[in-house]
Design a protein around this motif. Structure first.
Motif, short mmCIF file in Angstrom:
data_model
loop_
_atom_site.label_atom_id
_atom_site.label_comp_id
_atom_site.label_asym_id
_atom_site.label_seq_id
_atom_site.Cartn_x
_atom_site.Cartn_y
_atom_site.Cartn_z
N GLU A 1 8.73 -5.36 -3.77
CA GLU A 1 9.95 -4.69 -4.17
C GLU A 1 10.95 -4.73 -3.01
N LEU A 2 12.19 -4.38 -3.31
CA LEU A 2 13.24 -4.41 -2.31
C LEU A 2 12.91 -3.45 -1.16
N GLY A 3 12.93 -3.97 0.06
CA GLY A 3 12.64 -3.16 1.24
C GLY A 3 11.21 -3.27 1.73
N GLN A 4 10.31 -3.83 0.93
CA GLN A 4 8.93 -4.01 1.37
C GLN A 4 8.81 -5.24 2.25
N LEU A 5 7.89 -5.17 3.20
CA LEU A 5 7.75 -6.22 4.20
C LEU A 5 6.76 -7.29 3.75
N ARG A 6 7.17 -8.53 3.87
CA ARG A 6 6.32 -9.67 3.48
C ARG A 6 5.10 -9.75 4.40
N LEU A 7 3.93 -9.94 3.79
CA LEU A 7 2.64 -10.09 4.48
C LEU A 7 2.17 -8.80 5.17
N LEU A 8 2.89 -7.69 5.00
CA LEU A 8 2.50 -6.45 5.66
C LEU A 8 2.31 -5.29 4.69
N GLU A 9 2.78 -5.41 3.47
CA GLU A 9 2.70 -4.30 2.52
C GLU A 9 1.42 -4.39 1.71
N VAL A 10 0.83 -3.22 1.41
CA VAL A 10 -0.42 -3.17 0.65
C VAL A 10 -0.24 -2.29 -0.59
N ASP A 11 -1.19 -2.42 -1.51
CA ASP A 11 -1.10 -1.62 -2.73
C ASP A 11 -1.56 -0.19 -2.51
N ASN A 12 -2.51 0.03 -1.59
CA ASN A 12 -3.01 1.38 -1.30
C ASN A 12 -2.99 1.59 0.22
N ARG A 13 -2.17 2.51 0.66
CA ARG A 13 -2.07 2.79 2.09
C ARG A 13 -3.13 3.78 2.55
N LEU B 1 -13.97 10.00 -1.67
CA LEU B 1 -12.70 9.40 -2.05
C LEU B 1 -12.61 8.00 -1.44
N THR B 2 -12.67 7.00 -2.30
CA THR B 2 -12.74 5.61 -1.85
C THR B 2 -11.76 4.75 -2.62
N PHE B 3 -11.12 3.81 -1.91
CA PHE B 3 -10.23 2.86 -2.58
C PHE B 3 -10.10 1.60 -1.74
N ASP B 4 -9.74 0.51 -2.38
CA ASP B 4 -9.52 -0.76 -1.71
C ASP B 4 -8.04 -0.94 -1.41
N SER B 5 -7.75 -1.71 -0.37
CA SER B 5 -6.37 -1.94 0.05
C SER B 5 -6.14 -3.44 0.16
N TYR B 6 -5.37 -3.98 -0.79
CA TYR B 6 -5.06 -5.41 -0.83
C TYR B 6 -3.60 -5.64 -0.45
N MET B 7 -3.33 -6.79 0.12
CA MET B 7 -1.96 -7.17 0.40
C MET B 7 -1.21 -7.43 -0.90
N ILE B 8 0.04 -6.98 -0.96
CA ILE B 8 0.86 -7.23 -2.14
C ILE B 8 1.40 -8.66 -2.07
N PRO B 9 1.16 -9.48 -3.08
CA PRO B 9 1.68 -10.87 -3.06
C PRO B 9 3.20 -10.89 -2.93
N GLU B 10 3.69 -11.97 -2.37
CA GLU B 10 5.13 -12.07 -2.10
C GLU B 10 5.95 -11.95 -3.38
N ASP B 11 5.45 -12.48 -4.50
CA ASP B 11 6.20 -12.42 -5.75
C ASP B 11 6.31 -11.01 -6.32
N ASP B 12 5.41 -10.10 -5.89
CA ASP B 12 5.40 -8.74 -6.43
C ASP B 12 6.08 -7.73 -5.51
N MET C 1 -4.61 -9.89 5.33
CA MET C 1 -5.25 -8.58 5.14
C MET C 1 -4.61 -7.56 6.07
N PRO C 2 -3.37 -7.14 5.71
CA PRO C 2 -2.64 -6.19 6.55
C PRO C 2 -3.21 -4.78 6.45
N ILE C 3 -2.70 -3.94 7.34
CA ILE C 3 -3.09 -2.52 7.41
C ILE C 3 -1.82 -1.69 7.40
#
Length: 224
Positions: A125-137, A112-123, A203-205
């Motif tokens: 959602e409400l409540g998500q942290l800037r520069l700290l949120e990723v698409d796959n935790r 089971l493998t996946f990549d984890s990228y930071m979510i851009p600021e424009d994308d 590249m947050p975690i």
């Protein structure tokens, strides 16, 4: 592990408060008793054997009381879990992380493998942290002993989650190992802590700890 670090900090801070109060007491006493109006002709003291012995012994004892729990915590942080519930692998790239759950192999023997990228600021959602949120935790079960293997595919990185008391360098061509025990369910944020290029700050975690049942459900969803 973070609880042990916090307890050590509180214990050391107690000694710091005692030292601060003592030094201030000595300083204020010296300013008060040796004021030029009280002692127009100061007394010259060259040596004081007793006080020199005391100010050598007492700091040594304080350092010893601090060193004993410090070394115990260091060895505990370096302790390897003999039989972890789950073994995971974090691979650092410029500038994202790849996570592998090798314990869950599919029919074609792929983990089971996946990549984890930071979510851009424009994308965000409400409540998500800037520069700290990723698409796959990185999803883990709470109250379980975990083993994380850390390496890199290109340059030096560092996998660090301060709220878990974890920091491990990711070195190309080398596997480093850390043990994790997340005691409470929740979301824990971290970042790469080794300067690794232009987008080092992006590249947050994110570690999400779930109950064992919810974690098993998540694994089933990821495999199918």
């Amino acid at each position: 592990m973070m609880q042990g670090i916090m307890d050590l900090h509180h214990d050391i801070f107690f000694f710091l408060i005692l030292i601060l109060v003592f030094v201030l007491w000595i300083l204020v006493g010296a300013l008060w008793h040796f004021h030029y109006k009280k002692n127009p002709i100061p007394q010259r003291i060259v040596h004081g054997t007793t006080i020199e012995i005391l100010w050598t012994i007492f700091p040594s004892l304080i350092l010893m009381f601090i060193a004993i729990p410090s070394f115990a915590l260091l060895y505990a942080m370096d302790e390897v879990v003999v039989d972890p519930a789950i073994t995971m692998k974090a691979i650092g790239h410029q500038w994202y992380w790849t996570y592998e759950y090798s314990d869950y192999n599919s029919s074609d023997e792929e983990s089971l493998t996946f990549d984890s990228y930071m979510i851009p600021e424009d994308d965000l959602e409400l409540g998500q942290l800037r520069l700290l949120e990723v698409d796959n935790r990185l999803v883990v079960p709470a109250n379980s002993h975990l083993r994380l293997l850390v390496t890199s595919a290109d340059v030096l990185h560092s996998w660090a989650v301060p709220s878990l008391g974890v920091k491990c360098d990711a070195v190309p061509g080398r596997l480093n190992q850390i043990s994790i025990l997340v005691q409470r369910e929740g979301v824990y944020y971290g970042q790469c802590s080794e300067i690794c290029g232009t987008n080092h700050a992006f590249m947050p975690i994110v570690v999400e700890a779930l109950s064992l049942k919810d974690y098993c459900d998540w694994v089933d969803i990821q495999q199918f």
